[in-house]
Write a protein that holds these residues in place. Structure first.
Motif, PDB file in Angstrom:
ATOM      1  N   VAL A   1       1.670  -4.162  -0.057  1.00  8.64           N
ATOM      2  CA  VAL A   1       0.857  -5.136  -0.809  1.00  8.64           C
ATOM      3  C   VAL A   1       0.746  -4.715  -2.278  1.00  8.64           C
ATOM      4  CG1 VAL A   1      -1.382  -4.069  -0.269  1.00  8.64           C
ATOM      5  CG2 VAL A   1      -1.230  -6.562  -0.591  1.00  8.64           C
ATOM      6  N   ASN A   2       0.930  -3.416  -2.540  1.00 11.32           N
ATOM      7  CA  ASN A   2       0.922  -2.920  -3.929  1.00 11.32           C
ATOM      8  C   ASN A   2       2.240  -3.284  -4.612  1.00 11.32           C
ATOM      9  OD1 ASN A   2      -0.933  -1.407  -2.290  1.00 11.32           O
ATOM     10  ND2 ASN A   2      -1.165   0.069  -3.945  1.00 11.32           N
ATOM     11  N   THR A   3       2.456  -4.582  -4.826  1.00  7.25           N
ATOM     12  CA  THR A   3       3.648  -5.098  -5.511  1.00  7.25           C
ATOM     13  C   THR A   3       3.229  -6.339  -6.287  1.00  7.25           C
ATOM     14  OG1 THR A   3       4.104  -6.243  -3.415  1.00  7.25           O
ATOM     15  CG2 THR A   3       5.539  -4.390  -3.952  1.00  7.25           C
TER      16      THR A   3
ATOM     17  N   LEU B   1       0.367   7.583  -8.172  1.00  8.91           N
ATOM     18  CA  LEU B   1       0.121   8.729  -9.065  1.00  8.91           C
ATOM     19  C   LEU B   1      -1.010   9.617  -8.553  1.00  8.91           C
ATOM     20  CD1 LEU B   1       0.216   6.952 -12.570  1.00  8.91           C
ATOM     21  CD2 LEU B   1       2.093   7.982 -11.288  1.00  8.91           C
ATOM     22  N   VAL B   2      -1.908   9.054  -7.766  1.00  8.51           N
ATOM     23  CA  VAL B   2      -3.067   9.815  -7.271  1.00  8.51           C
ATOM     24  C   VAL B   2      -2.689  10.580  -5.997  1.00  8.51           C
ATOM     25  CG1 VAL B   2      -5.447   9.631  -6.431  1.00  8.51           C
ATOM     26  CG2 VAL B   2      -4.630   8.093  -8.248  1.00  8.51           C
ATOM     27  N   HIS B   3      -2.157   9.869  -5.005  1.00  7.67           N
ATOM     28  CA  HIS B   3      -1.900  10.502  -3.699  1.00  7.67           C
ATOM     29  C   HIS B   3      -0.686  11.428  -3.705  1.00  7.67           C
ATOM     30  CE1 HIS B   3      -4.522   7.100  -2.625  1.00  7.67           C
ATOM     31  NE2 HIS B   3      -4.936   7.897  -1.657  1.00  7.67           N
ATOM     32  N   ASP B   4       0.303  11.106  -4.525  1.00 12.98           N
ATOM     33  CA  ASP B   4       1.521  11.916  -4.540  1.00 12.98           C
ATOM     34  C   ASP B   4       1.263  13.319  -5.109  1.00 12.98           C
ATOM     35  OD1 ASP B   4       4.494  11.581  -4.013  1.00 12.98           O
ATOM     36  OD2 ASP B   4       4.558  12.335  -6.086  1.00 12.98           O
TER      37      ASP B   4
ATOM     38  N   ILE C   1      -8.564  10.717  -8.937  1.00  9.88           N
ATOM     39  CA  ILE C   1      -9.239   9.545  -9.512  1.00  9.88           C
ATOM     40  C   ILE C   1      -8.178   8.558  -9.975  1.00  9.88           C
ATOM     41  CG2 ILE C   1     -10.728   8.733 -11.403  1.00  9.88           C
ATOM     42  CD1 ILE C   1     -12.027  11.548 -11.327  1.00  9.88           C
ATOM     43  N   CYS C   2      -8.282   7.314  -9.521  1.00 12.36           N
ATOM     44  CA  CYS C   2      -7.389   6.255  -9.996  1.00 12.36           C
ATOM     45  C   CYS C   2      -8.074   5.619 -11.207  1.00 12.36           C
ATOM     46  CB  CYS C   2      -7.147   5.216  -8.910  1.00 12.36           C
ATOM     47  SG  CYS C   2      -6.153   3.833  -9.501  1.00 12.36           S
ATOM     48  N   VAL C   3      -7.559   5.913 -12.394  1.00 19.05           N
ATOM     49  CA  VAL C   3      -8.226   5.441 -13.621  1.00 19.05           C
ATOM     50  C   VAL C   3      -8.276   3.913 -13.660  1.00 19.05           C
ATOM     51  CG1 VAL C   3      -7.820   7.442 -15.089  1.00 19.05           C
ATOM     52  CG2 VAL C   3      -6.072   5.695 -14.935  1.00 19.05           C
ATOM     53  N   ASN C   4      -7.276   3.277 -13.091  1.00 21.37           N
ATOM     54  CA  ASN C   4      -7.267   1.809 -13.123  1.00 21.37           C
ATOM     55  C   ASN C   4      -8.363   1.211 -12.250  1.00 21.37           C
ATOM     56  OD1 ASN C   4      -4.954   0.818 -14.831  1.00 21.37           O
ATOM     57  ND2 ASN C   4      -4.004   2.473 -13.657  1.00 21.37           N
ATOM     58  N   MET C   5      -8.638   1.861 -11.116  1.00 18.35           N
ATOM     59  CA  MET C   5      -9.712   1.377 -10.250  1.00 18.35           C
ATOM     60  C   MET C   5     -11.083   1.544 -10.915  1.00 18.35           C
ATOM     61  SD  MET C   5      -9.066   0.078  -7.237  1.00 18.35           S
ATOM     62  CE  MET C   5      -7.678  -0.171  -6.122  1.00 18.35           C
ATOM     63  N   LYS C   6     -11.160   2.442 -11.889  1.00 18.39           N
ATOM     64  CA  LYS C   6     -12.457   2.707 -12.530  1.00 18.39           C
ATOM     65  C   LYS C   6     -12.677   1.847 -13.782  1.00 18.39           C
ATOM     66  CE  LYS C   6     -13.429   5.922  -9.542  1.00 18.39           C
ATOM     67  NZ  LYS C   6     -12.876   5.365  -8.294  1.00 18.39           N
TER      68      LYS C   6
ATOM     69  N   CYS D   1      -4.253  -2.059 -13.647  1.00 19.47           N
ATOM     70  CA  CYS D   1      -2.973  -2.287 -12.968  1.00 19.47           C
ATOM     71  C   CYS D   1      -2.751  -1.181 -11.937  1.00 19.47           C
ATOM     72  CB  CYS D   1      -1.829  -2.286 -13.984  1.00 19.47           C
ATOM     73  SG  CYS D   1      -1.696  -0.703 -14.820  1.00 19.47           S
ATOM     74  N   CYS D   2      -1.719  -1.338 -11.124  1.00 23.67           N
ATOM     75  CA  CYS D   2      -1.328  -0.259 -10.207  1.00 23.67           C
ATOM     76  C   CYS D   2       0.048   0.224 -10.661  1.00 23.67           C
ATOM     77  CB  CYS D   2      -1.260  -0.771  -8.768  1.00 23.67           C
ATOM     78  SG  CYS D   2      -0.510   0.446  -7.649  1.00 23.67           S
ATOM     79  N   PRO D   3       0.123   1.450 -11.201  1.00 26.02           N
ATOM     80  CA  PRO D   3       1.430   1.931 -11.679  1.00 26.02           C
ATOM     81  C   PRO D   3       2.499   1.899 -10.595  1.00 26.02           C
ATOM     82  CG  PRO D   3      -0.331   3.369 -12.449  1.00 26.02           C
ATOM     83  CD  PRO D   3      -0.961   2.400 -11.486  1.00 26.02           C
ATOM     84  N   MET D   4       2.117   2.126  -9.336  1.00 29.81           N
ATOM     85  CA  MET D   4       3.127   2.078  -8.274  1.00 29.81           C
ATOM     86  C   MET D   4       3.701   0.669  -8.126  1.00 29.81           C
ATOM     87  SD  MET D   4       3.216   3.224  -4.332  1.00 29.81           S
ATOM     88  CE  MET D   4       1.629   2.684  -3.823  1.00 29.81           C
TER      89      MET D   4
HETATM   90 FE1  SF4 Z   1      -2.135   2.135  -7.285  1.00 27.20          FE
HETATM   91 FE2  SF4 Z   1      -4.405   3.449  -7.906  1.00 27.20          FE
HETATM   92 FE3  SF4 Z   1      -3.996   2.558  -5.401  1.00 27.20          FE
HETATM   93 FE4  SF4 Z   1      -2.584   4.608  -6.335  1.00 27.20          FE
HETATM   94  S1  SF4 Z   1      -4.777   4.558  -6.004  1.00 27.20           S
HETATM   95  S2  SF4 Z   1      -1.777   2.887  -5.204  1.00 27.20           S
HETATM   96  S3  SF4 Z   1      -2.285   4.023  -8.492  1.00 27.20           S
HETATM   97  S4  SF4 Z   1      -4.210   1.316  -7.253  1.00 27.20           S
END
Ligand code: SF4
Ligand code: 13P
Length: 316
Positions: free
Chosen positions: A128-130, A187-190, A273-278, A100-103
């Motif tokens: 698009v992240n919605t 959570l990654v970029h912020d 590292i985006c754990v969800n992408m991995k 999932c994408c927490p954002m």
């Molecule tokens: Fe969501 Fe991961 Fe992309 Fe950040 S890097 S916006 S948490 S999918």
């Protein structure tokens, strides 16, 4: 232009001397008339078996424009949902159903409806992240590659921008419109800080700093260029400089190394590292193609409304 199921758009295909599981995936892919789409943050071995590797905008365009019966989405849930909305007749598989994408989960459709009721004259631009439900409540969608153009394309002077506060604040720099940002964030970029940029510049004084617009404004202020993931790939390819500090998720380094081997790229932080992408790996991709599960579907009444917001963006 329609692409057939075996078209390779980004020149990313099976590595030489590929493994048994890569061979099995490629065989199943042909049998199922499937295409495999992978985001730039995916594991290297997943990128290597994909038909298209790209940023969110490129993958949305690929999902909308490709022939084939099945889309295997190697990314996170909102990306697969977007593909399902754009291609309701296709089977969309998300090999890691918990990716999932927490954002994207930081705003619900109910919350957005409440903000809209307080600002009835504002347009809604959704990243698009919605979720599809939030897209269904929005006027137009955007990605990190086109957020500024999308904001400037709507006639309204006031814009509710959800959910990424950092992308909203980035767009503010390039528009006269009033932007009302939702307080979501990646959570990654912020987590990047100006101190990290200063430290990396001291270590690599000749390197150019490239960051993603999901970074905080104070980090963007320290960068040389700001771009989406595919924008960063293009900058490394085309700028004459030899060294780069990369302020986005580390999965992008695979394509950077492959496509620009003569350049040296340093991650701004190796912990980005985006754990969800991995969560997607080759075993899950193979299993998805065997079982044709897990499938992503969007109820028709939501998909029909969400499609308008996505198609308005793709038409720009
Ligand atoms: Fe969501 Fe991961 Fe992309 Fe950040 S890097 S916006 S948490 S999918
Ligand atoms: P882009 O690849 O569109 O730049 O998006 C980054 C991202 O975080 C996707 O979740």
């Amino acid at each position: 232009m329609k692409k057939n199921a075996s078209t390779r758009i980004q020149g990313v295909c099976r590595v030489k001397g590929g493994s048994d599981i890569q061979d099995e995936i490629l065989r199943l892919k042909e049998e199922r008339h499937a295409i495999i789409l992978a985001h730039n943050y995916q594991r290297a071995e997943v990128q290597d078996i994909a038909d298209v590797v790209g940023d969110s905008l490129e993958l949305a365009r690929a999902a909308a424009g490709m022939d084939g019966n099945v889309i295997v989405f190697c990314g996170v849930d909102f990306m697969a949902e977007t593909a399902a909305v754009l291609s309701p007749k296709k089977t969309v598989l998300l090999p890691a159903p918990d990716a999932c994408c927490p954002m994207a989960d930081m705003i619900t459709a109910d919350q957005l409806r409440l903000v809209k009721s307080r600002h009835p004259n504002a347009a809604v631009v959704c990243y698009v992240n919605t979720t599809a439900e939030v897209k269904a409540e929005s006027d137009i969608c955007c990605t990190s590659a086109n957020a500024v153009a999308v904001v400037n394309s709507v006639p309204e002077k006031e814009i509710i921008f959800v959910p990424d506060r950092n992308l909203a604040r980035y767009a503010v720099r390039f528009t006269k419109k009033t932007i009302l940002p939702w307080e979501g964030y990646c959570l990654v970029h912020d987590r990047y800080t100006p101190a990290q940029v200063s430290f990396a510049r001291r270590l690599h004084p000749n390197a150019i700093v490239l960051v993603h617009p999901e970074c905080r404004p104070e980090v963007i202020d320290c960068a040389d260029h700001v771009a989406s993931t595919s924008g960063i790939l293009k900058l490394v390819r085309t700028l004459p400089d030899k060294e780069f500090i990369i302020g986005t998720e580390v999965g992008i380094l695979h394509r950077l190394t492959k496509e620009s081997p003569e350049k040296t790229c340093y991650p701004l932080s190796p912990d980005a590292i985006c754990v969800n992408m991995k969560k997607t790996d080759l075993v899950k991709v193979r299993n998805a193609l065997v079982s044709m599960q897990p499938r992503v579907t969007v109820p028709a009444e939501i998909a029909d409304r969400a499609r308008g917001a996505i198609e308005r963006m793709l038409a720009l």
